[in-house]
Motif scaffolding. Structure first.
Motif, PDB file in Angstrom:
ATOM      1  N   UNK A  44      -5.456 -12.332 -11.218  1.00 58.83           N
ATOM      2  CA  UNK A  44      -4.654 -12.014 -10.153  1.00 58.83           C
ATOM      3  C   UNK A  44      -3.508 -10.798 -10.420  1.00 58.83           C
ATOM      4  N   UNK A  45      -3.504 -10.323 -11.793  1.00 56.94           N
ATOM      5  CA  UNK A  45      -2.556  -9.361 -12.318  1.00 56.94           C
ATOM      6  C   UNK A  45      -3.235  -7.953 -12.070  1.00 56.94           C
ATOM      7  N   UNK A  46      -4.600  -8.025 -11.744  1.00 61.10           N
ATOM      8  CA  UNK A  46      -5.516  -6.581 -11.614  1.00 61.10           C
ATOM      9  C   UNK A  46      -4.557  -5.903 -10.648  1.00 61.10           C
ATOM     10  N   UNK A  47      -4.158  -4.737 -10.931  1.00 67.44           N
ATOM     11  CA  UNK A  47      -3.526  -3.826  -9.478  1.00 67.44           C
ATOM     12  C   UNK A  47      -4.170  -3.630  -8.509  1.00 67.44           C
ATOM     13  N   UNK A  48      -3.734  -3.607  -7.295  1.00 69.56           N
ATOM     14  CA  UNK A  48      -4.329  -3.392  -5.825  1.00 69.56           C
ATOM     15  C   UNK A  48      -5.183  -2.258  -5.869  1.00 69.56           C
ATOM     16  N   UNK A  49      -4.713  -1.213  -6.868  1.00 69.68           N
ATOM     17  CA  UNK A  49      -5.617   0.131  -6.948  1.00 69.68           C
ATOM     18  C   UNK A  49      -7.100  -0.219  -7.266  1.00 69.68           C
ATOM     19  N   UNK A  50      -7.029  -1.322  -8.027  1.00 70.27           N
ATOM     20  CA  UNK A  50      -8.469  -1.613  -8.547  1.00 70.27           C
ATOM     21  C   UNK A  50      -9.009  -2.867  -7.795  1.00 70.27           C
ATOM     22  N   UNK A  51      -8.622  -3.140  -6.571  1.00 67.24           N
ATOM     23  CA  UNK A  51      -8.958  -4.233  -5.791  1.00 67.24           C
ATOM     24  C   UNK A  51      -8.667  -5.594  -6.223  1.00 67.24           C
ATOM     25  N   UNK A  52      -7.327  -5.670  -7.213  1.00 67.30           N
ATOM     26  CA  UNK A  52      -7.087  -7.022  -7.217  1.00 67.30           C
ATOM     27  C   UNK A  52      -5.756  -7.412  -6.538  1.00 67.30           C
ATOM     28  N   UNK A  53      -5.192  -8.501  -6.718  1.00 59.29           N
ATOM     29  CA  UNK A  53      -4.091  -8.930  -5.980  1.00 59.29           C
ATOM     30  C   UNK A  53      -2.832  -8.227  -6.267  1.00 59.29           C
ATOM     31  N   UNK A  54      -2.924  -7.738  -7.603  1.00 56.02           N
ATOM     32  CA  UNK A  54      -1.576  -7.146  -8.034  1.00 56.02           C
ATOM     33  C   UNK A  54      -0.312  -7.955  -8.154  1.00 56.02           C
ATOM     34  N   UNK A  55      -0.566  -9.280  -8.594  1.00 53.52           N
ATOM     35  CA  UNK A  55       0.419 -10.098  -8.696  1.00 53.52           C
ATOM     36  C   UNK A  55       1.239  -9.683  -9.941  1.00 53.52           C
ATOM     37  N   UNK A  56       2.733 -10.271 -10.081  1.00 55.27           N
ATOM     38  CA  UNK A  56       3.219 -10.220 -11.307  1.00 55.27           C
ATOM     39  C   UNK A  56       2.909 -11.333 -12.148  1.00 55.27           C
ATOM     40  N   UNK A  57       3.260 -11.196 -13.404  1.00 57.42           N
ATOM     41  CA  UNK A  57       3.177 -12.211 -14.523  1.00 57.42           C
ATOM     42  C   UNK A  57       3.730 -13.813 -14.058  1.00 57.42           C
TER      43      UNK A  57
END
Length: 389
Positions: free
Chosen positions: A65-78
């Motif tokens: 879930x910490x994969x950034x939105x720019x790469x299709x992830x949720x972009x969640x914080x730790x």
């Protein structure tokens, strides 16, 4: 850039709300409840997680879930990912273990990979492909400096040879991030599990996290393009520490989940079970057990929150905070699960019971991503240095 899966919203930045006003992990717990239901005990007995469950989670980016939105992830914080990890850990430690290994693979690519490698791999891991990360070897467990797996340049590519052991989630993985020696230093390589020369042999009937897909991985002359190599030439221990930091914090949050499951089961049993004319909870010695469980759960949660706060703020204390959280979490989870067994007595002696599973699963937490003794040595060195944690 791939489009988000149905019902998924991109985050504008880690830990922030998306443009539509939703948090990155909105609805994730409800999704877990729907997928897991009351099936965790069956998965544990069978030693397998259903492929459709793993693919559903991977397809929504929830395994990393910490994969950034720019790469299709949720972009969640730790912090947000950690709280979600604890929730999953309270439902099924095997599923949480897969999350940890998959997340470590994604984190290793984020930290060591180039922009081109980010674009090549991260959308896959946030979009349905499953991954694992392989460190340990038959002669290199706690002493990862003894790693013998090699990643050798060969023409316009590389060749891998070696053996990895107890690789969590390898049984399910499409891609395995393998750590090995590379020249005078080290590297990681993204290895398709289906590549010629790769053999994945499942570990039969492990004592804990039985459905986490632990497997031994053999690499016999595995040829890959040079683009599969991450961080070539780095010092081995620097590369290992980079990946382990994510794993240690994920395990720590998972331990918070184990304690919550144990506390919930023990408290419910103590409220409803009567002995000597009153509920178990009214007996002072049982009350002490419940108090200790609550204290352990709150302590581990606060340690994890501190470590995730260091992670999200980029604090120089991040590495030591993750070691401390892992150490406290694992020890408290193992002790807390034993305490819960004591409260429930024979009620927890049935295979698959939430506390019986926790008792077995928690012990493994004292062994993985740096054993209790290794964490103690790191913390002792830190104490001697006079640095503040």
């Amino acid at each position: 850039m791939p489009e988000p899966a149905p019902g998924r919203t991109r985050a504008s930045a880690p830990g922030q709300t998306s443009a539509r006003g939703r948090e990155p992990l909105d609805g994730a717990r409800e999704f877990i409840d729907e997928l897991v239901g009351d099936r965790a005990a069956d998965w544990d007995r069978d030693g397998l997680l259903p492929d459709d469950v793993l693919r559903a989670l991977a397809g929504r980016g929830l395994l990393c879930a910490q994969v950034p939105a720019a790469h299709g992830g949720p972009g969640a914080s730790s912090a947000a990912n950690g709280a979600f990890t604890a929730y999953v850990g309270s439902r099924c430690s095997s599923l949480r273990s897969v999350m940890t290994s998959h997340g470590m693979a994604a984190w290793t690519i984020q930290r060591l990979g180039s922009a081109e490698q980010h674009a090549a791999y991260l959308p896959k891991l946030a979009g349905g492909r499953l991954a694992a990360v392989a460190f340990s070897e038959p002669e290199a467990g706690s002493d990862l400096s003894a790693i013998g797996t090699t990643i050798e340049p060969d023409g316009d590519g590389v060749v891998l040879n070696g053996q990895k052991t107890w690789t969590t989630a390898a049984h399910y993985a499409d891609l395995i991030v393998v750590v090995g020696r590379y020249g005078s230093g080290a590297a990681a390589a993204v290895v398709p599990a289906s590549a010629p020369g790769v053999t994945v042999e499942r570990v039969p009937r492990p004592s804990g996290c039985r459905a986490a897909g632990h497997a031994h991985v053999r690499l016999d002359g595995v040829r890959l393009p040079a683009s599969a190599v991450l961080g070539g030439g780095q010092p081995l221990m620097l590369l290992v520490t980079t990946a382990l930091a994510y794993g240690r914090l994920s395990v720590a949050w998972g331990c918070a989940g184990i304690l919550r499951a144990c506390l919930g089961a023990a408290a419910e049993h103590a409220r409803t079970r009567h002995q000597f004319g009153k509920p178990l909870a009214a007996h002072q010695l049982v009350g002490r057990h419940l108090a200790n469980l609550l204290t352990a759960e709150r302590t581990v949660t606060r340690m994890c929150e501190h470590a995730s706060g260091c992670w999200d703020s980029g604090s120089p204390d991040m590495v030591m905070a993750t070691v401390l959280a892992k150490q406290v979490g694992a020890v408290q989870a193992a002790q807390g699960a034993a305490t819960a067994v004591q409260v429930l007595g024979s009620a927890a002696a049935h295979e698959g019971h939430v506390v019986e599973r926790a008792y077995r699963d928690a012990k493994l937490m004292e062994l993985i991503e740096g054993s209790t003794e290794i964490c103690q040595l790191i913390l002792a060195d830190h104490a001697v240095s006079g640095a503040a944690v």
